[in-house]
Enzyme design. Structure first.
Site, PDB file in Angstrom:
ATOM      1  N   LYS A 119      -0.664  -9.731   8.488  1.00  0.00           N
ATOM      2  CA  LYS A 119       0.522  -8.985   8.738  1.00  0.00           C
ATOM      3  C   LYS A 119       0.327  -8.991  10.433  1.00  0.00           C
ATOM      4  CE  LYS A 119       2.107  -7.338   4.972  1.00  0.00           C
ATOM      5  NZ  LYS A 119       2.704  -6.522   3.890  1.00  0.00           N
ATOM      6  N   LYS A 211       4.807 -16.987   0.809  1.00  0.00           N
ATOM      7  CA  LYS A 211       5.584 -16.459  -0.548  1.00  0.00           C
ATOM      8  C   LYS A 211       6.815 -15.325   0.261  1.00  0.00           C
ATOM      9  CE  LYS A 211       3.679 -11.478  -0.222  1.00  0.00           C
ATOM     10  NZ  LYS A 211       3.634 -10.227  -1.083  1.00  0.00           N
ATOM     11  N   LYS A 214       8.957  -8.591   1.067  1.00  0.00           N
ATOM     12  CA  LYS A 214      10.459  -7.876   2.168  1.00  0.00           C
ATOM     13  C   LYS A 214      10.510  -7.676   3.254  1.00  0.00           C
ATOM     14  CE  LYS A 214       9.058  -4.457  -0.908  1.00  0.00           C
ATOM     15  NZ  LYS A 214       7.140  -4.262  -1.072  1.00  0.00           N
TER      16      LYS A 214
END
Ligand code: AQP
Length: 348
Positions: A119, A211, A214
């Site tokens: 991230k 994956k 969102k």
């Protein structure tokens, strides 16, 4: 028996971030399992809004998203009366215990967390401290209820291992004080990850090696729970595939991540094994398989979506569910947090 007595009763805790639209991965990887666990356990399901702000959020969108995720929990079949649904920021004990855990967890442990690396990316220096310390808050979310079972998708496995390490280190570091205060040998249970949804790792529709998430900038990478039938159809039709026909055997999926993902989604939604799905569609073109997948996805998700939209329109009701859940969660959390304060040596 009180919460802080010697025996730790089985309890389920899990949460989702209101950081965007919930998607098929959240549903198949976690929510379906959450619903099933209500039959056998006391469950606490949290909308983890404090995790959401580890990256920038628009306040209006965040509020909307908290209510939407709550509506999704209810629409999927979580019983807010028998169990507990609430948003994390209403129970301050999560943050309180997270601070104690910031002082228990080691820097080296957090440095190994792959989700932070993914991230934060290349701009690590600019990532928030909260994003880095996120796993400590997650450990606090679970352990402030002394929860024993945590149903999550595959991607959360490493964070769960860290939560177990933190629980273990706390129990070791404060062993004498834990015994002195009458809690026996261990205050915190080592929470068990329950990675057993019908599809524990749903991948992006645009890239079978990533994956479904969102935060993926492409909305075509995921099926959102709020998508209507036409949008689902369009996304599945556009889903990346390869030029080969579908295989009839599992070995034929090796090295074909997109095909494997779509077969996995069909299997999870239909309740059939992947082998059975391949038997049915093997040898055929993706177009026929995709058409069947569209029908299946619309039939399975349509009722959840409709109920979610209905509930989302009633903010007063959703807020009352969250407040009631928070009031009940706080009673458990406070009792455990007071015990932690005694164990650590704080005066109260
Ligand atoms: N692709 C997935 N397949 C299976 N399970 C998944 N989960 C998430 N993505 C998949 C599971 O859903 C639960 C809630 O996840 P979260 O909202 O806390 O955050 P996340 O894991 O970080 O989900 P996202 O969608 O990837 O959000 P962003 O993009 O904001 O990080 C967890 O149990 C998770 O395992």
């Amino acid at each position: 028996m009180t919460e802080t007595s010697l025996t730790i009763p089985p309890r389920v805790f899990s949460g989702m971030q209101p950081s965007g639209n919930l998607h098929l991965g959240n549903y198949l990887g976690a929510m379906v399992n959450w619903v099933a666990m209500q039959r056998t356990h006391d469950c606490i399901y949290c909308v983890v809004d404090m995790h959401a702000i580890t990256v920038a959020q628009d306040p209006h969108e965040l509020r909307k998203s908290i209510r939407e995720v709550t509506a999704a929990y209810l629409a999927a079949g979580i019983d807010a009366k028998k169990h507990i649904i609430f948003n994390q920021s209403q129970v301050a004990e999560h943050a309180e215990l997270a601070w104690v855990f910031n002082c228990v967890a080691r820097l080296g442990w957090l440095n190994r967390m792959t989700q932070f690396k993914e991230k934060a990316g290349k701009d690590r220096e600019n990532a928030s401290v909260g994003l880095y310390a996120y796993p400590n808050l997650m450990a606090a979310d679970i352990l402030v209820y002394r929860a024993t079972h945590v149903p999550v998708g595959e991607d959360q496995k490493q964070h769960l291992e860290l939560a177990r390490d933190i629980a273990q280190k706390f129990n070791n570091d404060f062993a004498a004080s834990i015994a002195e205060h009458g809690f026996g040998e261990e205050f915190f249970p080592l929470p068990e990850p329950m990675i057993q949804g019908p599809a524990t790792r749903v991948m992006s529709l645009r890239d079978g090696t990533k994956k479904m998430s969102k935060s993926d900038p492409s909305d075509y990478s995921r099926i959102n729970l709020i998508d209507d039938a036409d949008t689902i159809a369009l996304k599945i039709r556009r889903a990346k595939t390869d030029p080969e026909p579908l295989p009839s055997e599992m070995q034929g999926l090796a090295g074909r991540p997109e095909a494997e993902n779509l077969i996995g989604i069909f299997s999870a939604l239909s309740g059939q094994s992947k082998e059975e799905v391949l038997k049915q569609f093997g040898g055929g073109q993706f177009s026929a398989f995709k058409a069947a997948l569209v029908d299946l996805a619309v039939a399975k998700l349509g009722p959840v979506t409709a109920e979610m939209k209905r509930l989302s329109g009633d903010a007063a009701y959703i807020d009352s569910v969250l407040k009631d859940g928070a009031d009940r969660a706080r009673v458990i959390a406070r009792q455990n947090m007071d015990a932690v304060k005694d164990i650590v040596g704080f005066v109260r």
